[in-house]
Scaffold this motif. Structure first.
Motif, PDB file in Angstrom:
ATOM      1  N   LYS A  28       1.249  -1.279   0.110  1.00 32.50           N
ATOM      2  CA  LYS A  28       0.348   0.203  -0.547  1.00 32.50           C
ATOM      3  C   LYS A  28       1.409   1.478   0.267  1.00 32.50           C
ATOM      4  O   LYS A  28       0.408   2.357  -0.537  1.00 32.50           O
ATOM      5  N   GLN A  29       1.973   1.387   0.506  1.00 30.55           N
ATOM      6  CA  GLN A  29       3.003   2.690   0.354  1.00 30.55           C
ATOM      7  C   GLN A  29       3.605   2.830  -0.404  1.00 30.55           C
ATOM      8  O   GLN A  29       3.838   3.861  -0.840  1.00 30.55           O
ATOM      9  N   ILE A  30       3.661   1.738  -0.703  1.00 29.76           N
ATOM     10  CA  ILE A  30       4.419   1.902  -3.075  1.00 29.76           C
ATOM     11  C   ILE A  30       3.152   2.117  -4.309  1.00 29.76           C
ATOM     12  O   ILE A  30       3.359   2.054  -4.982  1.00 29.76           O
ATOM     13  N   MET A  31       2.058   1.821  -3.846  1.00 30.65           N
ATOM     14  CA  MET A  31       0.933   2.233  -4.690  1.00 30.65           C
ATOM     15  C   MET A  31       0.806   3.904  -5.053  1.00 30.65           C
ATOM     16  O   MET A  31       1.232   4.722  -4.253  1.00 30.65           O
ATOM     17  N   PRO A  32       0.418   3.536  -6.092  1.00 31.35           N
ATOM     18  CA  PRO A  32       0.306   4.916  -6.965  1.00 31.35           C
ATOM     19  C   PRO A  32      -1.031   6.209  -5.348  1.00 31.35           C
ATOM     20  O   PRO A  32      -1.602   5.511  -5.436  1.00 31.35           O
ATOM     21  N   GLU A  33      -0.296   7.188  -5.420  1.00 31.89           N
ATOM     22  CA  GLU A  33      -2.054   7.857  -4.512  1.00 31.89           C
ATOM     23  C   GLU A  33      -2.598   7.778  -5.022  1.00 31.89           C
ATOM     24  O   GLU A  33      -4.263   7.688  -4.231  1.00 31.89           O
ATOM     25  N   ASN A  34      -3.466   7.806  -6.831  1.00 32.56           N
ATOM     26  CA  ASN A  34      -5.005   7.518  -6.937  1.00 32.56           C
ATOM     27  C   ASN A  34      -5.775   5.953  -6.288  1.00 32.56           C
ATOM     28  O   ASN A  34      -6.361   5.883  -6.933  1.00 32.56           O
ATOM     29  N   THR A  35      -4.869   5.155  -6.268  1.00 41.28           N
ATOM     30  CA  THR A  35      -5.536   3.610  -5.680  1.00 41.28           C
ATOM     31  C   THR A  35      -6.443   4.545  -4.762  1.00 41.28           C
ATOM     32  O   THR A  35      -6.546   4.578  -3.703  1.00 41.28           O
ATOM     33  N   ASN A  36      -7.853   4.336  -5.556  1.00 43.27           N
ATOM     34  CA  ASN A  36      -8.820   4.245  -4.818  1.00 43.27           C
ATOM     35  C   ASN A  36     -10.145   2.374  -4.003  1.00 43.27           C
ATOM     36  O   ASN A  36     -10.553   2.465  -3.435  1.00 43.27           O
ATOM     37  N   LYS A  37      -8.591   1.575  -5.023  1.00 43.16           N
ATOM     38  CA  LYS A  37      -8.997   0.061  -3.386  1.00 43.16           C
ATOM     39  C   LYS A  37      -7.732  -0.937  -2.733  1.00 43.16           C
ATOM     40  O   LYS A  37      -6.739  -0.554  -4.044  1.00 43.16           O
ATOM     41  N   MET A 109      -0.920  -3.484 -26.863  1.00 36.83           N
ATOM     42  CA  MET A 109      -0.862  -2.142 -27.468  1.00 36.83           C
ATOM     43  C   MET A 109      -2.203  -0.995 -26.011  1.00 36.83           C
ATOM     44  O   MET A 109      -1.285   0.031 -25.807  1.00 36.83           O
ATOM     45  N   MET A 110      -2.852  -2.091 -25.823  1.00 41.07           N
ATOM     46  CA  MET A 110      -3.405  -0.855 -24.668  1.00 41.07           C
ATOM     47  C   MET A 110      -3.443  -0.984 -23.100  1.00 41.07           C
ATOM     48  O   MET A 110      -3.658   0.256 -23.652  1.00 41.07           O
ATOM     49  N   VAL A 111      -2.357  -1.845 -22.936  1.00 43.14           N
ATOM     50  CA  VAL A 111      -2.062  -2.158 -21.350  1.00 43.14           C
ATOM     51  C   VAL A 111      -0.543  -1.306 -21.294  1.00 43.14           C
ATOM     52  O   VAL A 111      -0.086  -0.844 -20.389  1.00 43.14           O
ATOM     53  N   LYS A 112       0.085  -1.375 -22.268  1.00 40.17           N
ATOM     54  CA  LYS A 112       1.364  -1.393 -22.239  1.00 40.17           C
ATOM     55  C   LYS A 112       1.523   0.199 -21.455  1.00 40.17           C
ATOM     56  O   LYS A 112       2.820   0.858 -20.563  1.00 40.17           O
ATOM     57  N   LYS A 113       0.782   1.497 -22.163  1.00 36.28           N
ATOM     58  CA  LYS A 113       1.194   2.810 -21.297  1.00 36.28           C
ATOM     59  C   LYS A 113       0.557   2.869 -19.989  1.00 36.28           C
ATOM     60  O   LYS A 113       1.627   3.526 -18.894  1.00 36.28           O
ATOM     61  N   PRO A 114      -0.227   2.406 -19.094  1.00 41.12           N
ATOM     62  CA  PRO A 114      -0.224   2.210 -18.605  1.00 41.12           C
ATOM     63  C   PRO A 114       0.715   1.946 -17.298  1.00 41.12           C
ATOM     64  O   PRO A 114       0.829   1.787 -15.766  1.00 41.12           O
ATOM     65  N   LEU A 115       0.548   0.357 -17.502  1.00 38.76           N
ATOM     66  CA  LEU A 115       1.410  -0.338 -17.668  1.00 38.76           C
ATOM     67  C   LEU A 115       2.700  -0.029 -17.230  1.00 38.76           C
ATOM     68  O   LEU A 115       3.226  -0.515 -15.549  1.00 38.76           O
ATOM     69  N   THR A 116       2.916   0.392 -17.422  1.00 40.73           N
ATOM     70  CA  THR A 116       4.806   1.557 -17.959  1.00 40.73           C
ATOM     71  C   THR A 116       3.972   2.401 -16.312  1.00 40.73           C
ATOM     72  O   THR A 116       5.628   2.627 -15.808  1.00 40.73           O
ATOM     73  N   LYS A 117       3.665   2.900 -16.748  1.00 39.50           N
ATOM     74  CA  LYS A 117       3.603   4.044 -15.907  1.00 39.50           C
ATOM     75  C   LYS A 117       3.479   3.485 -14.241  1.00 39.50           C
ATOM     76  O   LYS A 117       4.013   3.890 -13.455  1.00 39.50           O
ATOM     77  N   PHE A 118       2.494   2.835 -14.373  1.00 35.49           N
ATOM     78  CA  PHE A 118       2.352   2.339 -13.003  1.00 35.49           C
ATOM     79  C   PHE A 118       3.473   1.704 -12.598  1.00 35.49           C
ATOM     80  O   PHE A 118       3.730   1.831 -11.592  1.00 35.49           O
ATOM     81  N   VAL A 119       3.881   0.929 -13.439  1.00 35.06           N
ATOM     82  CA  VAL A 119       5.965  -0.269 -12.561  1.00 35.06           C
ATOM     83  C   VAL A 119       6.772   1.302 -12.564  1.00 35.06           C
ATOM     84  O   VAL A 119       7.715   1.357 -11.596  1.00 35.06           O
ATOM     85  N   ASP A 120       6.742   2.381 -13.117  1.00 32.81           N
ATOM     86  CA  ASP A 120       7.773   3.446 -12.936  1.00 32.81           C
ATOM     87  C   ASP A 120       7.003   4.028 -11.554  1.00 32.81           C
ATOM     88  O   ASP A 120       8.119   4.751 -10.979  1.00 32.81           O
ATOM     89  N   THR A 121       5.824   4.430 -11.549  1.00 33.78           N
ATOM     90  CA  THR A 121       5.449   4.816 -10.440  1.00 33.78           C
ATOM     91  C   THR A 121       5.410   3.685  -8.782  1.00 33.78           C
ATOM     92  O   THR A 121       6.023   4.893  -7.964  1.00 33.78           O
TER      93      THR A 121
END
Length: 129
Positions: A28-37, A109-121
């Motif tokens: 939970k400490q390393i999840m993105p700030e906008n984690t809603n669950k 193709m659809m998930v590459k960008k959001p997943l890359t952002k998630f891993v980077d965060t």
């Protein structure tokens, strides 16, 4: 599809980091700030981000002090998220996250960008520990 996060160097021992990642509540400490669950249930946790379906990750593998691997709980999507921990000095280690997913080309193709952002965060937030 493979996504490699940035390698993060921390002033913590390899064992300390391994123990941190072994306790799924700590994610939970390393999840993105906008984690809603975020809910931990035994050897798995469920999290939700805006605009994405909820995802359950299960603890798949632990190699003492060097690796923690989480995987998808659903057989619909096959992927793993691994944290490799390398000792640099007595109280200095590096952590490298890697995402490995088996998706069809359209899904990839659809998930590459959001997943890359998630891993980077996640990598960025590990650096703040």
């Amino acid at each position: 599809m493979n996504i490699e996060g940035n390698t993060v160097i921390l002033e913590k021992s390899q064992e300390e980091l391994f123990n941190f990642f072994s306790d799924l509540n700590n994610f939970k400490q390393i999840m993105p700030e906008n984690t809603n669950k975020f809910e931990v249930d035994g050897d798995s946790f469920l999290f939700g981000l805006p605009g994405m379906p909820e995802i359950r990750l299960v603890l798949k593998e632990k190699t003492p002090f060097s690796n923690i691997t989480l995987g998808a709980a659903s057989s619909k999507l096959s992927f793993t998220l691994s944290a490799d921990i390398t000792k640099l000095e007595e109280n200095k280690s590096e952590v490298a996250l890697s995402f490995n997913g088996d998706f069809n080309p359209m899904m990839a193709m659809m998930v590459k960008k959001p997943l890359t952002k998630f891993v980077d965060t996640l990598s960025e937030n590990i650096g703040k520990l």
